[in-house]
Enzyme design. Structure first.
Site, short mmCIF file in Angstrom:
data_model
loop_
_atom_site.label_atom_id
_atom_site.label_comp_id
_atom_site.label_asym_id
_atom_site.label_seq_id
_atom_site.Cartn_x
_atom_site.Cartn_y
_atom_site.Cartn_z
N ARG A 53 -8.62 -2.80 4.61
CA ARG A 53 -8.41 -3.60 3.42
C ARG A 53 -7.53 -4.81 3.73
NH1 ARG A 53 -5.16 0.86 0.01
NH2 ARG A 53 -6.82 2.11 0.96
N ASP A 55 -4.94 -7.68 1.57
CA ASP A 55 -4.27 -7.90 0.29
C ASP A 55 -4.75 -9.18 -0.38
OD1 ASP A 55 -2.77 -5.60 0.51
OD2 ASP A 55 -1.04 -6.61 1.41
N ARG A 200 2.59 -9.18 8.64
CA ARG A 200 3.39 -10.14 7.87
C ARG A 200 4.89 -9.94 8.10
NH1 ARG A 200 1.12 -9.30 2.00
NH2 ARG A 200 2.91 -10.64 1.50
#
Length: 252
Positions: A53, A55, A200
């Site tokens: 997945r 975001d 990140r």
């Protein structure tokens, strides 16, 4: 039934992430809706399985998904069939028939993520959705030195979101590359898997190293601490790209 593997690119700006969510525009939801239409609605909605997945706001150059179909459409025609119905921000780059043993998620050998940082003094309207604007002076040699401590097998608890549900947080980063292109720095991470927000947080921490806020020598201690509070901030989603997903030779 034929299993079809698709590789897609998408601009994640106006999607609420990849995975289906109620009452939200997602990449998976859009593709499943189109596939269900192609299959004439049928008694069961067509489902796709993705390699992972992303975001909201995160982009992809090489996201992979698969689905099973009874239709006799040649593999080279599937990109055309899908792209004529998809909006401009999503593109099916290629499609191929694979064996039923192939799974877009569980057959993954490694993934590559990239993160773009725009270092120009003035904000660029052309980069606002696709790169983090970070005009601070950065020491790229320090960033590269710090990155070397992150390569290999480590417990990355310090570098993942506190919301991460998986218990085993050991992952292996095979390669990290930091490239400079005039007013842009591109971070590339290749590994066997990545935790929620891991890339990140890695980027946010390396940027703080480059800015002089975190000493290079602290990186091993941050890893050993297994404490999210020890690492740097989480970089915004819009600079992140799922760049490539690699599979073993037995995928077809």
């Amino acid at each position: 039934m034929q299993r079809v593997k698709c590789t897609i690119a998408y601009d994640g700006t106006y999607f609420h992430g990849y995975q289906v969510q109620p009452n939200q525009r997602t990449v998976q939801g859009l593709i499943e809706s189109i596939l269900s239409t192609i299959h004439k609605g049928g008694p069961v909605r067509i489902r796709i399985s993705g390699s992972g997945r992303t975001d909201a706001g995160v982009h992809a150059n090489g996201q992979v998904f698969h689905f099973d179909t009874p239709l006799s459409i040649p593999e080279e025609k599937w990109p055309i069939v899908l792209n004529t119905r998809l909006p401009d921000e999503v593109n099916v780059k290629e499609a191929e028939f694979v064996s039923t043993d192939f799974h877009s998620r569980f057959s993954v050998e490694q993934k590559e993520y990239r993160y773009r940082v725009y270092t120009g003094e003035s904000r660029s309207p052309f980069n606002r959705h696709f790169a983090l604007h970070y005009p601070d002076t950065l020491s790229v040699p320090d960033i590269k030195r710090a990155a070397r401590h992150l390569i290999g097998e480590h417990d990355f608890t310090s570098f993942c979101s506190a919301k991460t549900e998986v218990e085993d947080k050991v992952r292996t980063i095979h390669h990290i590359e930091i490239q400079e292109h005039e007013e842009e720095i591109i971070f590339s991470f290749v590994g066997n898997g990545f935790l929620y927000n891991m890339v990140r947080i890695l980027v946010g921490t390396l940027l703080e190293v480059g800015s002089g806020n975190i000493p290079v020598e602290e990186i091993p201690g941050i890893l050993d601490a297994r404490d999210r509070n020890r690492a740097g901030k989480t970089a915004p989603p819009h600079g992140l790209y799922l760049w490539k997903v690699d599979y073993g030779s037995d995928e077809i």
